[in-house]
Design a protein around this motif. Structure first.
Motif, PDB file in Angstrom:
ATOM      1  N   GLU A 312      20.147  15.194   3.967  1.00  0.00           N
ATOM      2  CA  GLU A 312      18.760  14.838   3.704  1.00  0.00           C
ATOM      3  C   GLU A 312      17.889  15.803   4.482  1.00  0.00           C
ATOM      4  O   GLU A 312      18.082  15.990   5.680  1.00  0.00           O
ATOM      5  CB  GLU A 312      18.474  13.402   4.149  1.00  0.00           C
ATOM      6  N   LEU A 333      19.788  15.376  -5.615  1.00  0.00           N
ATOM      7  CA  LEU A 333      20.224  14.082  -6.128  1.00  0.00           C
ATOM      8  C   LEU A 333      19.096  13.062  -6.134  1.00  0.00           C
ATOM      9  O   LEU A 333      19.003  12.251  -7.066  1.00  0.00           O
ATOM     10  CB  LEU A 333      21.370  13.544  -5.259  1.00  0.00           C
ATOM     11  N   GLU A 334      18.260  13.115  -5.113  1.00  0.00           N
ATOM     12  CA  GLU A 334      17.253  12.072  -4.968  1.00  0.00           C
ATOM     13  C   GLU A 334      16.050  12.617  -4.219  1.00  0.00           C
ATOM     14  O   GLU A 334      16.189  13.446  -3.316  1.00  0.00           O
ATOM     15  CB  GLU A 334      17.860  10.882  -4.217  1.00  0.00           C
ATOM     16  N   ARG A 336      12.789  11.262  -1.992  1.00  0.00           N
ATOM     17  CA  ARG A 336      12.185  10.114  -1.309  1.00  0.00           C
ATOM     18  C   ARG A 336      10.715  10.431  -1.067  1.00  0.00           C
ATOM     19  O   ARG A 336      10.392  11.384  -0.365  1.00  0.00           O
ATOM     20  CB  ARG A 336      12.911   9.828   0.001  1.00  0.00           C
ATOM     21  N   ARG A 341      12.533   5.661  -3.564  1.00  0.00           N
ATOM     22  CA  ARG A 341      13.693   6.505  -3.868  1.00  0.00           C
ATOM     23  C   ARG A 341      13.673   6.815  -5.360  1.00  0.00           C
ATOM     24  O   ARG A 341      13.726   5.905  -6.201  1.00  0.00           O
ATOM     25  CB  ARG A 341      14.985   5.785  -3.506  1.00  0.00           C
ATOM     26  N   ILE A 342      13.568   8.100  -5.683  1.00  0.00           N
ATOM     27  CA  ILE A 342      13.473   8.514  -7.087  1.00  0.00           C
ATOM     28  C   ILE A 342      14.705   9.355  -7.422  1.00  0.00           C
ATOM     29  O   ILE A 342      14.878  10.479  -6.916  1.00  0.00           O
ATOM     30  CB  ILE A 342      12.201   9.343  -7.345  1.00  0.00           C
ATOM     31  N   GLY A 343      15.585   8.800  -8.230  1.00  0.00           N
ATOM     32  CA  GLY A 343      16.770   9.547  -8.649  1.00  0.00           C
ATOM     33  C   GLY A 343      16.429  10.601  -9.671  1.00  0.00           C
ATOM     34  O   GLY A 343      15.654  10.340 -10.608  1.00  0.00           O
ATOM     35  N   CYS A 344      16.958  11.782  -9.495  1.00  0.00           N
ATOM     36  CA  CYS A 344      16.613  12.889 -10.400  1.00  0.00           C
ATOM     37  C   CYS A 344      17.190  12.683 -11.799  1.00  0.00           C
ATOM     38  O   CYS A 344      16.777  13.358 -12.742  1.00  0.00           O
ATOM     39  CB  CYS A 344      17.108  14.206  -9.816  1.00  0.00           C
ATOM     40  N   TRP A 345      18.165  11.784 -11.932  1.00  0.00           N
ATOM     41  CA  TRP A 345      18.664  11.475 -13.271  1.00  0.00           C
ATOM     42  C   TRP A 345      17.785  10.420 -13.964  1.00  0.00           C
ATOM     43  O   TRP A 345      17.900  10.199 -15.146  1.00  0.00           O
ATOM     44  CB  TRP A 345      20.097  10.965 -13.176  1.00  0.00           C
TER      45      TRP A 345
END
Length: 375
Positions: A312, A333-334, A336, A341-345
């Protein structure tokens, strides 16, 4: 000032103190099913120690006086030619203290051999007693107080590691690989051999109970960046976490927990991050039943020695303003952002901002080089 969870801010500081004192009392009253505790003799008080050593010196002086008295025919008084009991006592004192005025001297071979092979070792031993007493009662205490003062003055934004067992020592080694200087890691352990092992690695070692307020103040927890609690027992972990949180309201606390049912208790005690090795290991072992590469890959991600590094971090200057999916050499991956928390997927079009924290997998050698400890 580092931010903490909003739930933690609402806790009453007095609660920590009351709960901690109750746990201390219950811990001292444990019996029956508790593990055996080895009770060792406490060190003697300075007055008793001094009296014992003075008694030993008097015993040695008495032995030398007795030997000289029995062999006073081998002594010669150059003043009046007569060696009295008082002369023997006088000769004993000046000989052991290495004064030697020369008014009374050994003249026979036997008297000289006694002086060479009996009195000389006694003389050396008596001086060792005096020097050892001065060091233990005065010099050592002054040196220790100076070292403690210097330690408390220099420690700032460091890591306090409570427990230097298997997991604790691995954590300390990983901190070194991630750029922390050894003198910025303070190890606290109740086992003297573990503290010595930590000191041999260059860490600052403190021997004592990690739940002791006095010892934690010496370790500078109020000024620490983070506190890692890896003491082996969950009940002790709760006590240590409560004590640390009472002394350091804003330090980040990472706690090792063995039993699943104790995770909520340790978290409510003030821990920010809970690590459960049995649970993590069980998940990996179950996954390994059908997969072949998951365990190796996850282990490599978590260790700084791997070819890939899960970390991180803040965005690099060249990454700001770019879509997370378009960053080269890094798998984002993510993101913040503002506590979210925002997932890139989930949001494939998310653009990286300067204030974001990124959870990424890096393979670039740039991130392998030890750098300054993170803020």
């Amino acid at each position: 000032m580092r931010e903490r969870r909003s739930g933690s801010d609402q806790r009453d500081p007095m609660v920590y103190g009351r709960v901690r004192r109750t746990l201390h009392r219950l811990r001292s009253q444990r019996g029956g099913t508790a593990s055996p505790i080895l009770i060792q003799r406490q060190p003697a008080a300075p007055e008793v120690l001094l009296a014992m050593r003075l008694g030993l010196v008097l015993l040695l002086l008495t032995a030398v006086f007795t030997v000289f008295l029995l062999d006073r025919s081998g002594l010669q008084d150059n003043v009046d030619g007569n060696v009295s009991v008082t002369d023997v006592l006088y000769f004993t004192m000046i000989t052991v203290t290495t004064v030697g005025y020369g008014d009374i001297i050994p003249v026979s071979d036997q008297a000289r051999l006694i002086d060479a092979f009996f009195v000389t070792p006694v003389r050396i031993f008596v001086w060792f007693i005096f020097l050892g007493t001065a060091y233990q009662l005065i010099i050592q205490r002054l040196i220790e107080e100076w070292r403690m003062t210097r330690l408390q003055r220099d420690l700032q934004d460091h890591v306090v590691l409570c427990g230097y067992g298997h997991s604790g020592s691995i954590a300390a080694g990983e901190l070194l690989l991630r750029g922390w200087e050894p003198e910025k890691v303070v190890v606290v352990d109740s086992r003297r051999e573990e503290v010595q092992r930590a000191a041999d690695q260059g860490f600052v070692g403190l021997h004592g109970d990690a739940s002791s307020e006095e010892l934690l103040r010496v370790a500078g927890v109020a000024r620490a960046h983070s506190v890692i609690v890896s003491v082996g027992r969950d009940d002790t972990t709760v006590l240590v976490v409560l004590t640390v949180r009472d002394l350091a309201r804003h330090a980040r606390i990472i706690a090792r927990v063995n039993e699943q049912e104790n995770i909520r208790l340790v978290r409510s005690s003030g821990a920010d991050v809970i690590v459960s090795p049995p649970r993590f290991g069980g998940v990996l072992m179950a996954d390994a039943v059908e997969s072949h590469g998951t365990v190796d890959f996850v282990t490599e991600l978590m260790s700084f020695r791997g070819d890939y590094q899960l970390q991180e971090r803040a965005p690099l200057p060249q990454e700001i303003g770019r879509a997370a999916r378009d960053v080269e050499g890094t798998v984002v991956l993510e993101v913040r952002r503002g506590g979210r928390r925002i997932g890139c997927w989930v949001d494939k079009s998310i653009v990286i901002e300067a204030a974001d924290r990124l959870l990424v997998i890096d393979s670039d050698a740039l991130f392998k080089a030890p750098s300054q400890a993170p803020a």
